[in-house]
Design a protein around this motif. Structure first.
Motif, PDB file in Angstrom:
ATOM      1  N   LEU A  25       0.769  -1.227  -0.026  1.00  0.00           N
ATOM      2  CA  LEU A  25      -0.098   0.230   0.119  1.00  0.00           C
ATOM      3  C   LEU A  25       0.749   1.400   0.095  1.00  0.00           C
ATOM      4  N   LYS A  26       0.582   2.143  -0.693  1.00  0.00           N
ATOM      5  CA  LYS A  26       0.972   3.460  -0.653  1.00  0.00           C
ATOM      6  C   LYS A  26       0.645   4.430   0.450  1.00  0.00           C
ATOM      7  N   ASP A  27      -0.559   4.215   0.986  1.00  0.00           N
ATOM      8  CA  ASP A  27      -0.904   5.215   1.934  1.00  0.00           C
ATOM      9  C   ASP A  27      -0.263   4.746   3.350  1.00  0.00           C
ATOM     10  N   GLN A  28       0.288   5.878   3.846  1.00  0.00           N
ATOM     11  CA  GLN A  28       1.121   5.643   5.110  1.00  0.00           C
ATOM     12  C   GLN A  28       0.522   5.267   6.289  1.00  0.00           C
ATOM     13  N   ILE A  29      -0.874   5.805   6.388  1.00  0.00           N
ATOM     14  CA  ILE A  29      -1.593   5.323   7.648  1.00  0.00           C
ATOM     15  C   ILE A  29      -2.032   3.668   7.450  1.00  0.00           C
TER      16      ILE A  29
END
Length: 231
Positions: A25-29
């Motif tokens: 995933l690219k989303d840090q959260i």
């Protein structure tokens, strides 16, 4: 096989699956939440599966859980808009700051100024000691070739800051103008202590420079037919 699927050994596979999914995933959260869940499962596995709990491995898993949780809180704070007054929200919309948290740090380093008289912010050939952002104009830009441009908003002195050179134009702000100003030395100190803030600020400057180039190109294309008609 069924016994294995319902044993505590399966926990390690679930933990690894969560973390592998997170790395995709690219989303840090989302990434960090999956890594966090995986570390929690690893800690459970180290306690429940072996005949003797693997306390050393469990302790390090707990350390990773804590550190990951701290980073998640930091990222959420950077993304949170918080309480912005009317002027700050106007400036935020004009700047298009990448992260609200970075915007708050940038605003904290700036001073809001209003003027009732015409003032010159930068002079051609001189090195500005401050960086300006005009959020309520109008301002006049006097170029060395004699051209005079009008603008309402935008950074002033950004090329001098980036290239470490003297100003390439004289910029005058009219009565009623409002702007932000940053001390260049203080900005450099902020950038050294917070590289992420520096990257965000450079994005703002780059976006503003690109906007000005696009406007100047459009203005030139509009003026050329008129000049040809006159000549």
């Amino acid at each position: 096989m069924t016994e294995y699927l319902f044993s505590t050994a399966i926990i390690v596979h679930l933990a690894a699956l969560l973390q592998v999914t997170g790395y995709l995933l690219k989303d840090q959260i989302k990434l960090r939440l999956l890594l966090l869940a995986g570390n929690v499962l690893y800690a459970v596995y180290y306690i429940t599966h072996p005949a003797t709990p693997l306390w050393d491995a469990m302790i390090w898993s707990a350390v990773m859980v804590v550190s990951n949780t701290i980073l998640i809180v930091v990222i959420l704070r950077e993304r949170r808009h918080g309480t912005l007054d009317t002027v700050e929200r106007e400036i935020y919309n004009q700047l298009g700051a990448p992260l609200p948290g970075h915007f708050r740090r940038i605003m904290k380093a700036a001073q809001k100024v209003s003027t009732n008289t015409e003032i010159t912010l930068v002079r051609h050939g001189e090195t500005p000691q401050k960086l300006f952002f005009i959020y309520r104009g109008p301002c006049t830009i006097n170029l060395p070739n004699g051209d005079v441009l009008d603008a309402e908003t935008g950074f002033v002195g950004e090329l001098s800051l980036i290239l470490e050179q003297t100003a390439n134009a004289t910029v005058t702000l009219g009565p009623g103008g409002q702007y932000l100003e940053w001390n260049r030395a203080e900005l450099r100190s902020l950038f050294q202590s917070a590289p992420a803030i520096r990257l965000s600020f450079e994005q703002l400057l780059t976006r503003d420079i690109a906007r000005k180039l696009a406007e100047n190109t459009l203005r030139t294309r509009v003026m050329e037919p008129a000049l040809e008609a006159v000549t």
